[in-house]
Design a protein around this motif. Structure first.
Motif, PDB file in Angstrom:
ATOM      1  N   ARG A 119      39.901  16.041 -55.417  1.00 44.14           N
ATOM      2  CA  ARG A 119      40.577  15.052 -56.261  1.00 44.14           C
ATOM      3  C   ARG A 119      41.862  14.555 -55.603  1.00 44.14           C
ATOM      4  O   ARG A 119      42.128  13.347 -55.570  1.00 44.14           O
ATOM      5  N   THR A 120      42.643  15.485 -55.066  1.00 44.79           N
ATOM      6  CA  THR A 120      43.868  15.098 -54.373  1.00 44.79           C
ATOM      7  C   THR A 120      43.554  14.270 -53.135  1.00 44.79           C
ATOM      8  O   THR A 120      44.219  13.273 -52.853  1.00 44.79           O
ATOM      9  N   CYS A 150      42.587  10.653 -54.063  1.00 46.24           N
ATOM     10  CA  CYS A 150      43.767   9.843 -54.396  1.00 46.24           C
ATOM     11  C   CYS A 150      44.551   9.484 -53.133  1.00 46.24           C
ATOM     12  O   CYS A 150      45.036   8.348 -52.991  1.00 46.24           O
ATOM     13  N   PRO A 182      47.683  14.676 -57.467  1.00 49.41           N
ATOM     14  CA  PRO A 182      46.942  13.506 -56.979  1.00 49.41           C
ATOM     15  C   PRO A 182      47.796  12.240 -56.928  1.00 49.41           C
ATOM     16  O   PRO A 182      47.703  11.465 -55.977  1.00 49.41           O
ATOM     17  N   ALA A 183      48.653  12.044 -57.937  1.00 45.43           N
ATOM     18  CA  ALA A 183      49.509  10.846 -57.943  1.00 45.43           C
ATOM     19  C   ALA A 183      50.510  10.883 -56.789  1.00 45.43           C
ATOM     20  O   ALA A 183      50.756   9.865 -56.124  1.00 45.43           O
ATOM     21  N   TYR A 239      48.748  10.142 -53.543  1.00 44.62           N
ATOM     22  CA  TYR A 239      48.487   8.708 -53.415  1.00 44.62           C
ATOM     23  C   TYR A 239      49.724   7.978 -52.905  1.00 44.62           C
ATOM     24  O   TYR A 239      49.652   7.192 -51.955  1.00 44.62           O
TER      25      TYR A 239
END
Length: 207
Positions: free
Chosen positions: A36-37, A40, A113-114, A117
């Motif tokens: 998931r990371t 992103c 994850p944010a 990104y």
């Protein structure tokens, strides 16, 4: 419109496929964190490529002229960021390997994850190779012919899609690598090799 779509796809893959410091860091980050990371982070890289494709499509010759005075500082800033990432990755890996309890207390938590990104977006935006590539591509292919806004939009979207597909493939490879190298020694070797490659690419950027 088909020509603009094909040109955008070729442009996106042309800048994304060569494995450089950003791609190396993306694979290493995914291996140390989660898919998931990594996804992103991959979308952060693709977003930067898409933004530069948009700026290049709209700016053309003006972009190339405006970039020349800041190219050297931009290259130094990019190299310094990569050196920082390489050193931090190596130091964190060594701490984890020396003692799991001590590393758990002292090492910073993995990026969300944010945050991944935004970090990869910023790193890629600092990369002068990307904007030079897209500016040269637009200058070399446009000549004096007018290009409609629809064709410009297709070019940008296709470049983003191509870059995103390749970066997601790298993130998937990093996730697979993380599952295979579950031992402490395997993760240490992976992190040190990744840091060494990033450091060498940063030095090569300056030279």
């Amino acid at each position: 419109m088909t020509a603009a779509l094909v040109a955008g796809l070729l442009a996106g893959y042309g800048i994304a496929v060569p494995v450089g410091a950003v791609a190396t860091y993306l694979v290493s980050l995914t291996a140390r964190t989660s898919l998931r990371t990594g996804v992103c982070a991959a979308l952060g890289v693709a977003t930067a490529d898409g933004l530069y494709a948009l700026v290049a499509a709209l700016g053309g010759a003006a972009l190339a002229a405006a970039l020349r005075p800041v190219l050297v500082p931009l290259r130094w800033a990019s190299a310094l960021v990569l050196v920082f990432l390489a050193v931090r990755g190596a130091v964190t890996a060594v701490r984890h390997h020396r003692g799991h309890r001590l590393a758990t207390r002292s090492a910073p938590p993995p990026p969300s994850p944010a945050r991944a990104y935004l970090a990869l977006l910023g790193i890629t935006l600092l990369n002068p190779t990307t904007v030079i590539y897209f500016a040269a591509l637009v200058l070399g292919s446009r000549a004096a012919d007018a290009v409609s806004p629809l064709e410009q939009g297709l070019f940008v979207l296709a470049a983003f899609a191509a870059s995103a597909s390749w970066q997601l493939l790298l993130a998937g490879g990093g996730a697979l690598l993380g599952r295979l190298l579950t031992g402490s020694r395997g993760r240490l070797v992976t992190a040190l090799v990744s840091s060494g490659v990033i450091l060498l690419l940063a030095v090569r950027m300056l030279l």
